[in-house]
Design an enzyme around this catalytic site. Sequence first.
Site, short mmCIF file in Angstrom:
data_model
loop_
_atom_site.label_atom_id
_atom_site.label_comp_id
_atom_site.label_asym_id
_atom_site.label_seq_id
_atom_site.Cartn_x
_atom_site.Cartn_y
_atom_site.Cartn_z
N ASP A 6 23.32 -8.99 -83.55
CA ASP A 6 22.18 -9.86 -83.29
C ASP A 6 22.56 -11.29 -83.67
OD1 ASP A 6 19.39 -10.80 -82.92
OD2 ASP A 6 18.97 -8.65 -82.88
N HIS A 37 20.33 -12.64 -77.99
CA HIS A 37 20.62 -12.25 -79.38
C HIS A 37 22.12 -12.29 -79.64
CE1 HIS A 37 16.52 -11.25 -80.50
NE2 HIS A 37 16.38 -10.62 -79.34
N GLU A 46 14.48 -10.25 -74.79
CA GLU A 46 14.22 -11.59 -75.33
C GLU A 46 15.35 -12.58 -75.03
OE1 GLU A 46 11.35 -10.51 -79.12
OE2 GLU A 46 13.50 -10.58 -79.47
#
Length: 805
Positions: free
Chosen positions: A236, A307, A370
């Site tokens: 991440d 990420h 995301e």
Amino acid sequence: MISRSLSDSRLRFRTSVLVGCAFPGIPMSKPAFSCRNVLLIVSLVLGGLPCAAAMPPATGHAAQSVALIPVPARLQRHEGSFVLDAGTKVFAEGDAARRVAAQFVDYVARTRGLELAIADPGDNAAGGIRFAVDRGRESTSPEAYALDVRTDGIRVTAADERGLFYGAVTLWQLLTQGQALPMKLPAVAIEDAPRFPWRGFMLDSARHFQSVDEIKQLLDQMALHKLNTFHWHLTDDQGWRVEIRKYPRLTGIGGCRIPAGDAGKDPATGAPRPYCGHYTQQQIRDVVRYAAQRHITIVPEFDVPGHAQAAVAAYPALGVPGITPAVSSDWGVNPWLFNVETGTLAFMEDVLTELMDLFPGTYLHLGGDEAVKGQWQASPRIQARMRELGIADEAALQSWMLKRLETFLETHGRRLIGWDEIIEGGLPPQAAVMSWRGTEGGLEAARLGHDVVMSPKSHLYFDFLQTGSTREPPGRPSPPLTLEKVYGFEPVPDALAAELRHHILGLQAHLWTEHTRSFARLQHNLFPRLTAVAETGWSARENRDYADFLRRLPTQLRRYDAMQLDYAKTPFEVIASVEGDRKAGSARLTLSNPLGYEIRYTTDGSAPTARSSRYQMPLDVRLPATLQATTFFDGKALAPAIAQRFDPDSLLRRSDDAMATCPDGGRLLLRLEDDGPADGTREFFNVTIFNPCWQWLRADLDGIAALDVRAGRIPYNFGLAGDEPNRKFRPATSAHGELEIRAGCDGELLAAVPLPAEPGADGFIDLRAQLPARVGGRQDLCIVFTGDTRPAMWVLDQARLVPGN
């Protein structure tokens, strides 16, 4: 940093306590807990919870019940019981059965202190406990088993070693219902099989890192809950946690970050203090082997294209802007993406090659969530690449990347699974979908013929706190993810056509660890809610019953105690609220328990017992008064008893966690942790990060001349991405902003006090806001700090009404 010391004046307002049992050689965390409303917590009194490896005997009807979790598919009671003692032998027919028998014996020894002996292969004695793999046994699932307890012996059979293991777990549960030796196990016949093939739990090891031993402890608990899939979030923005030998900088640089604020400074020198951690390939192989012995498949996650900040920090050529970022210390959604150059795609395939060598399971998780497309949209090279490929938009570009990686995985006999954003732009042909933003993505994927794991954040994200108690750790308090809500989740939506329901592989709970700094906090967030996930994943829909689950749950707590599991006590504690009358010197106390268990209390200073007064209606008391209360089931306390003192002065005080938020600012209420001290216990603060404000509702302002406010400052380290314009703050009129007191969120300004540039040496500021003489009666007070002080923010610690002379 907001520092703490035992002499801190905050301790006059709010006492930090340690909840739990001490075990020799086992370090216990010391989380700081705080009061609710105007309650001054004086102490916590242990309410009879056992702190030993041997389980206490159950009493009453619980001793006669069969308290199994998850509830089996079919259970039939017979007359009589099997008597088990230290002389009972365990027999195993074949190598697989012998492996399961050894695990069963180990579980019993660790939780009951009972050393059962496995008989020699040639021992044909009658009776005892027998494990056998019966290949001819018909079953629709390799995880199915049969357990037959008779007066003359116990037999566990299955067609596969996996099923035999789960039969052993059920038998272990029968042995851990609290009976003293010799135990009388009820004669039962159980035929059992799971409802879903995917019963999962995801752990985020990127934001906060867990040791190999801690991962193994979680795998043990998963096995005893009959969960079979461990989704391991290893990459991440905040850290790259898996060794990739071809790219050593991924862990050498990407495995370390500098935490925000004073947490990232050496307390002695002020030098940067990195937070580091990664798993070597040798450690990964050890964990994979350990999981396989417990019939758990590990699904690693390599998150693309978003990420990606830790990876780009290690190898800047993988990114878009051509600059080198630091590994992120911000939570939330950050902008860094992988680019789509040939070399970057080759890097991804190299990483997948090493991951496939480490993790033998079918699925690899490639994220897809995301990925805010701003960097791609702003990059001339990315836009030119899209034109070269004939791709219309950035969502389709992400789909193109994932389809290429899916093809690569398929050539190696593997399958791609990703978050539900991978539906946007077109799903890769064979991809499975993990539906986290709700169940709608899962429905769409199933209708398109794709397999689905249901994991909506509304029901299965365990960084949401589980009760309204102020003794909950940092995380997301609103809305609370209660045990009842977790248990009530149904993975197969009624809207899905019957012929498509086979696409629902199962469900999965998740723990994102931005706020989960310790293993004790991790266990608090997981248990007992993971028990509800286990039952939903295993038991037939028609067999699930929440009221019955609550009757079986206290026995599960005794198992947790025997395993020294640091599960959450808050769902079983008493929450007390008070409505006081300062003039009359009286108060009305309202008690509740999040799960509705029976409450017993005392007001004479003694610890409550099963014979103490049962709470049935609000209590009217004269001040000062002391209350002790806890919950009971079947005559045994379920949690530590809280001891709380109420006096006229306590009615004048509120802490941040007893305040309401402004209606337009409550979209993201967080319980945030202080950035110091670097090691050990830190304080928590409730704050809405999009519009920080605190409301004291219906404050009694008769005779009040001022409001004392104690505030501190913590890092504002949140990646807001597209939500940045929604961040609100009142404009400052002085150099460093003001403390404002208003009559309601948008009401009249009652007082304003200039803020200093920095907090004091103890990390706090103490301000007094004089209120107009005309203020009186009961009205809402809103507390706001003006100005945008990022990368830090002021947070409320305490407020106190100051009577006039």
